[in-house]
Write a protein that holds these residues in place. Structure first.
Motif, short mmCIF file in Angstrom:
data_model
loop_
_atom_site.label_atom_id
_atom_site.label_comp_id
_atom_site.label_asym_id
_atom_site.label_seq_id
_atom_site.Cartn_x
_atom_site.Cartn_y
_atom_site.Cartn_z
N PRO A 22 -11.30 -1.96 -7.44
CA PRO A 22 -11.32 -2.95 -8.44
C PRO A 22 -11.85 -2.48 -9.81
N GLU A 23 -12.88 -1.42 -9.62
CA GLU A 23 -13.47 -1.04 -10.83
C GLU A 23 -12.73 0.11 -11.40
N ALA A 24 -11.77 0.73 -10.68
CA ALA A 24 -11.08 1.88 -11.49
C ALA A 24 -10.16 1.41 -12.37
N SER A 25 -9.81 2.17 -13.27
CA SER A 25 -9.06 1.63 -14.60
C SER A 25 -7.43 1.99 -14.14
N MET A 26 -6.71 1.25 -14.78
CA MET A 26 -5.19 1.21 -14.48
C MET A 26 -4.67 2.61 -14.76
N ASP A 27 -3.63 2.88 -13.98
CA ASP A 27 -2.80 4.38 -14.09
C ASP A 27 -2.01 4.43 -15.16
N TYR A 28 -2.02 5.49 -16.08
CA TYR A 28 -1.79 5.65 -17.34
C TYR A 28 -0.10 5.52 -17.50
N TRP A 29 0.49 5.61 -16.50
CA TRP A 29 1.97 5.61 -16.67
C TRP A 29 2.51 4.21 -16.40
N ARG A 30 3.81 3.92 -17.17
CA ARG A 30 4.64 2.64 -17.27
C ARG A 30 5.61 2.63 -16.21
N ILE A 31 5.81 1.89 -15.29
CA ILE A 31 6.98 2.10 -14.29
C ILE A 31 8.21 1.15 -14.87
N THR A 32 9.30 1.84 -15.29
CA THR A 32 10.58 0.96 -15.54
C THR A 32 11.22 1.03 -14.24
N LYS A 33 12.57 0.03 -14.37
CA LYS A 33 13.16 -0.21 -13.29
C LYS A 33 13.85 1.12 -12.60
N ASP A 34 14.23 2.04 -13.43
CA ASP A 34 14.79 3.14 -12.56
C ASP A 34 13.82 3.96 -11.81
N LYS A 35 12.45 3.72 -11.93
CA LYS A 35 11.40 4.57 -11.32
C LYS A 35 10.78 3.66 -10.26
N PHE A 36 11.36 2.41 -10.17
CA PHE A 36 10.82 1.45 -8.91
C PHE A 36 11.59 1.91 -7.48
N LYS A 83 11.36 -3.18 -20.41
CA LYS A 83 10.34 -3.77 -19.47
C LYS A 83 9.87 -2.93 -18.42
N CYS A 84 8.66 -2.95 -18.35
CA CYS A 84 8.05 -2.08 -17.23
C CYS A 84 6.76 -2.69 -16.71
N PHE A 85 6.29 -2.13 -15.86
CA PHE A 85 4.67 -2.69 -15.22
C PHE A 85 3.77 -1.24 -15.07
N ARG A 86 2.59 -1.90 -14.96
CA ARG A 86 1.48 -0.72 -14.85
C ARG A 86 0.91 -0.96 -13.49
N THR A 87 0.13 0.07 -12.98
CA THR A 87 -0.19 -0.18 -11.68
C THR A 87 -1.54 0.13 -11.68
N ALA A 124 13.54 -2.38 -0.01
CA ALA A 124 13.91 -2.78 -1.11
C ALA A 124 13.72 -4.02 -1.73
N TYR A 125 13.48 -4.33 -3.05
CA TYR A 125 13.03 -5.55 -3.64
C TYR A 125 13.55 -5.74 -5.12
N ASP A 126 13.74 -6.89 -5.61
CA ASP A 126 13.98 -7.36 -6.91
C ASP A 126 13.10 -7.00 -7.77
N PHE A 127 13.36 -5.97 -8.75
CA PHE A 127 12.29 -5.46 -9.80
C PHE A 127 11.70 -6.50 -10.46
#
Length: 229
Positions: free
Chosen positions: A129-143, A120-124, A83-86
């Protein structure tokens, strides 16, 4: 008098040992109950909401199935997610989250952003390092949580154990261990009963019977005199 002192000292030592044994027995009993209660609650929660177990129960283990995080994490690695603080996440953290297909994914946190609703969300991103970022955006409830360690290749072992062959092997090993322990306990019990059956002195020491060897003496034979002619 000396014998009485020895007996009294022996009884006091036995009483102390018995008290210590009782105390440690109760400590072990209580600790076992607490651990058992936690495991039961963990198991039930994992059945009800498996993707959020790490967040609410403190940790959870996952098996890496793909190579998207190589060389940091490879297939069949068993990873610990805690567990970790979002809001304390930062770029470069290895995080676990639930993707739009309801799968738990372990990737690098890439950047903070907001979604179309302004949440508020983050991308992954994967390890490359040459790969593109994932298309999804992760909100707190999905973390789910943050990566805290791994055991290489353990995931492969767990997958085998979870298979029908693995379950049969566990049953066979368990029965074998039970039989061995049962036989050893039985032998120890019989040995103890034999020792208790032997005579003991006042201090509880076994008195070994002295074997008396009786030497048989040959009987004297009377010499027969031959008659004189």
């Amino acid at each position: 008098m000396d014998t009485e002192k020895v007996v009294e000292t022996t009884n006091v030592e036995k009483t102390k040992k018995e008290k210590v044994k009782v105390v440690f027995g109760w400590i072990g009993y209580v600790a076992t109950l607490i651990l058992l209660a936690y495991l039961i609650f963990y198991f039930v929660f994992n059945l009800v909401s498996p993707n959020l177990t790490a967040r609410y129960m403190g940790f959870k283990g996952y098996v890496i199935l793909t190579d998207s995080m190589e060389p940091k994490l490879v297939p069949n690695d068993f990873v610990f997610i805690t567990a970790y603080d979002f809001d304390d996440l930062k770029e470069g953290d290895i995080v676990a989250f639930v993707d739009p297909n309801d799968n738990v994914v372990v990737h690098y946190m890439a950047e903070w952003t907001v979604n179309e609703r302004g949440d508020k969300c983050f991308r992954t991103r994967p390890a490359d390092p040459e790969a593109s970022m994932d298309y999804w955006r992760i909100t707190k409830d999905k973390f789910v949580g943050i990566y805290s360690g791994r055991i290489p290749k353990l995931g492969g072992v767990l997958r085998v154990v979870g298979s029908p062959i693995g379950l049969i092997a566990i049953v066979v090993i368990g029965v074998s261990i039970y039989l061995i322990v049962h036989i050893v306990k039985k032998d120890n019990k019989e040995k103890k009963q034999k020792e208790e059956a032997l005579p003991q002195d006042a201090s509880g020491e076994v008195i070994e019977a002295e074997a008396k060897v009786i030497e048989e003496k040959p009987e004297a034979k009377e010499e027969q005199k031959e008659p004189k002619e």
